[in-house]
Write an enzyme that holds these catalytic residues in place. Structure first.
Site, mmCIF file in Angstrom:
data_model
loop_
_atom_site.group_PDB
_atom_site.id
_atom_site.type_symbol
_atom_site.label_atom_id
_atom_site.label_comp_id
_atom_site.label_asym_id
_atom_site.label_seq_id
_atom_site.Cartn_x
_atom_site.Cartn_y
_atom_site.Cartn_z
ATOM 1 N N ASN A 93 77.429 41.888 13.448
ATOM 2 C CA ASN A 93 77.558 41.036 14.636
ATOM 3 C C ASN A 93 78.476 39.876 14.243
ATOM 4 O O ASN A 93 78.051 38.965 13.534
ATOM 5 C CB ASN A 93 76.177 40.516 15.064
ATOM 6 C CG ASN A 93 76.269 39.502 16.189
ATOM 7 O OD1 ASN A 93 77.312 39.376 16.836
ATOM 8 N ND2 ASN A 93 75.185 38.781 16.429
ATOM 9 N N LYS B 112 79.615 37.563 16.040
ATOM 10 C CA LYS B 112 79.400 36.334 16.825
ATOM 11 C C LYS B 112 80.743 35.738 17.242
ATOM 12 O O LYS B 112 81.704 36.477 17.445
ATOM 13 C CB LYS B 112 78.550 35.333 16.036
ATOM 14 C CG LYS B 112 77.295 35.953 15.436
ATOM 15 C CD LYS B 112 76.306 34.912 15.004
ATOM 16 C CE LYS B 112 75.185 35.558 14.231
ATOM 17 N NZ LYS B 112 74.015 34.720 14.097
ATOM 18 N N HIS C 199 70.279 38.831 22.405
ATOM 19 C CA HIS C 199 70.308 38.142 21.109
ATOM 20 C C HIS C 199 69.639 36.782 21.282
ATOM 21 O O HIS C 199 69.771 36.136 22.325
ATOM 22 C CB HIS C 199 71.764 37.977 20.639
ATOM 23 C CG HIS C 199 71.850 37.542 19.211
ATOM 24 N ND1 HIS C 199 71.658 36.234 18.819
ATOM 25 C CD2 HIS C 199 72.090 38.246 18.076
ATOM 26 C CE1 HIS C 199 71.776 36.161 17.502
ATOM 27 N NE2 HIS C 199 72.036 37.369 17.019
ATOM 28 N N GLU D 266 70.346 33.963 20.301
ATOM 29 C CA GLU D 266 71.261 32.856 20.636
ATOM 30 C C GLU D 266 71.543 32.835 22.130
ATOM 31 O O GLU D 266 71.773 31.772 22.710
ATOM 32 C CB GLU D 266 72.553 32.985 19.800
ATOM 33 C CG GLU D 266 72.291 32.624 18.342
ATOM 34 C CD GLU D 266 73.194 33.308 17.337
ATOM 35 O OE1 GLU D 266 74.238 33.864 17.732
ATOM 36 O OE2 GLU D 266 72.855 33.286 16.139
ATOM 37 N N GLU E 137 64.655 40.629 15.165
ATOM 38 C CA GLU E 137 65.331 39.493 14.541
ATOM 39 C C GLU E 137 64.470 38.250 14.671
ATOM 40 O O GLU E 137 64.516 37.550 15.695
ATOM 41 C CB GLU E 137 66.678 39.234 15.222
ATOM 42 C CG GLU E 137 67.651 40.388 15.125
ATOM 43 C CD GLU E 137 69.094 39.893 15.105
ATOM 44 O OE1 GLU E 137 69.817 40.288 14.191
ATOM 45 O OE2 GLU E 137 69.473 39.109 15.987
ATOM 46 N N GLY F 158 70.707 33.300 10.422
ATOM 47 C CA GLY F 158 71.689 32.309 9.985
ATOM 48 C C GLY F 158 71.093 31.192 9.147
ATOM 49 O O GLY F 158 71.752 30.195 8.871
ATOM 50 N N SER G 205 69.510 37.057 8.231
ATOM 51 C CA SER G 205 69.937 36.766 6.858
ATOM 52 C C SER G 205 69.836 37.983 5.932
ATOM 53 O O SER G 205 69.530 37.852 4.747
ATOM 54 C CB SER G 205 69.160 35.579 6.286
ATOM 55 O OG SER G 205 69.397 34.431 7.081
HETATM 56 C C1 PEP Z 1 72.527 38.081 13.850
HETATM 57 O O1 PEP Z 1 73.362 37.360 14.333
HETATM 58 O O2 PEP Z 1 72.108 39.010 14.537
HETATM 59 C C2 PEP Z 1 72.060 37.813 12.482
HETATM 60 C C3 PEP Z 1 71.076 38.512 12.003
HETATM 61 O O3 PEP Z 1 72.717 36.809 11.786
HETATM 62 P P1 PEP Z 1 72.560 36.496 10.211
HETATM 63 O O4 PEP Z 1 72.664 37.811 9.488
HETATM 64 O O5 PEP Z 1 73.734 35.593 9.910
HETATM 65 O O6 PEP Z 1 71.244 35.839 10.017
#
Ligand code: PEP
Length: 250
Positions: free
Chosen positions: A11, A13, A96, A98, A167, A173, A211
């Protein structure tokens, strides 16, 4: 466990530019001969055309990061599922955290977005996950089940065609990762919920995201109900992403 091979999705972003995208993809493609898992990258919409060209004939599928819940019309700034179809988009992230957090997306809206994607032949990657406060209040299972239930309710028998991504919001992040046991526990709950809704639930890949990186991927992917990963930051570095793809190919 899903009946498919592992699925690893980057992803991106709101990162990248024409030059950086070309360089990142060229480096990843150079290492793909030793990768056996399913792979996709979800890129900003303005770069779908660029990536469609760069990925043509490769083993990496193209994905988008969002889709409108509307079909067409006066919805300034929105991008419809049929527009994504024009660029051979195979996957689309919906819900997501976010978007749930910064754009106030509700469970019902996310369910409609999943429906729009499915109707266009695009696999929605439905994200679910609890905040830190919800985890600490013992609400993790209730939250993820509520989020997934909305999508199951709206999509009926098509539910076996989706991908789910667990998630935990507190792990995205932040450098904090769910332990393999924490991830497995939630994935098993989601698997059971899918099984209760569909006789074909074993087709659904349940990805872990938060992460995930080249160091922790192996132990997360070793869990019986972790069918792959949704990867943010680490997917922007070709060596790290490739290392995770290779781990998922074992
Ligand atoms: C994501 O954006 O779906 C995600 C898991 O980000 P990160 O791996 O940076 O935590």
């Amino acid at each position: 466990m899903s009946t498919h091979s592992k699925l690893m999705v980057g992803n991106w972003k709101m990162n990248g530019n024409l030059a950086a995208n070309a360089s990142l993809i060229s480096d990843v493609l150079a290492g793909m001969s030793s990768v056996g898992c399913r792979t996709a990258v979800c890129v900003p919409s303005v770069y779908l055309s660029q990536l469609q060209t760069l990925l043509k004939g490769s083993a990496i599928d193209l994905g988008a990061q969002d889709v409108s819940a509307q079909l067409s019309g006066a919805f300034t700034g929105e991008i419809s599922a049929s527009m994504l179809q024009d660029f051979a988009v195979r996957y689309c992230i919906v819900g997501h955290s976010e978007r749930r957090q910064y754009h106030n997306e509700t469970d019902a809206l996310v369910a409609t977005k999943a429906q729009r994607a499915l109707a266009a032949g695009i696999t929605p990657i439905v994200c679910v996950g609890e905040s830190l406060a919800e985890r600490e209040a013992g609400q993790t299972e209730a939250v993820v089940k509520r989020q997934l239930a909305a999508v199951i309710h709206a999509n009926g028998h098509c539910i076996s065609e989706i991908v789910v991504a667990y998630e935990p919001v507190w792990a995205i992040g932040t450098g904090l990762t769910a332990s393999p046991e924490q991830a497995q526990q939630v994935h098993a709950v989601l698997r059971a919920q899918l099984q209760a809704a569909s006789a074909h639930a074993d087709r659904v890949s349940i990805l872990y995201g938060g992460s995930m990186n080249a160091t922790n991927a192996a132990e997360l992917l070793a869990q019986p109900d972790v069918d792959g990963g949704l990867i943010g930051g680490a997917a922007l570095k070709a060596p790290d992403f490739l290392s995770m793809l290779k781990t998922a190919s074992r």
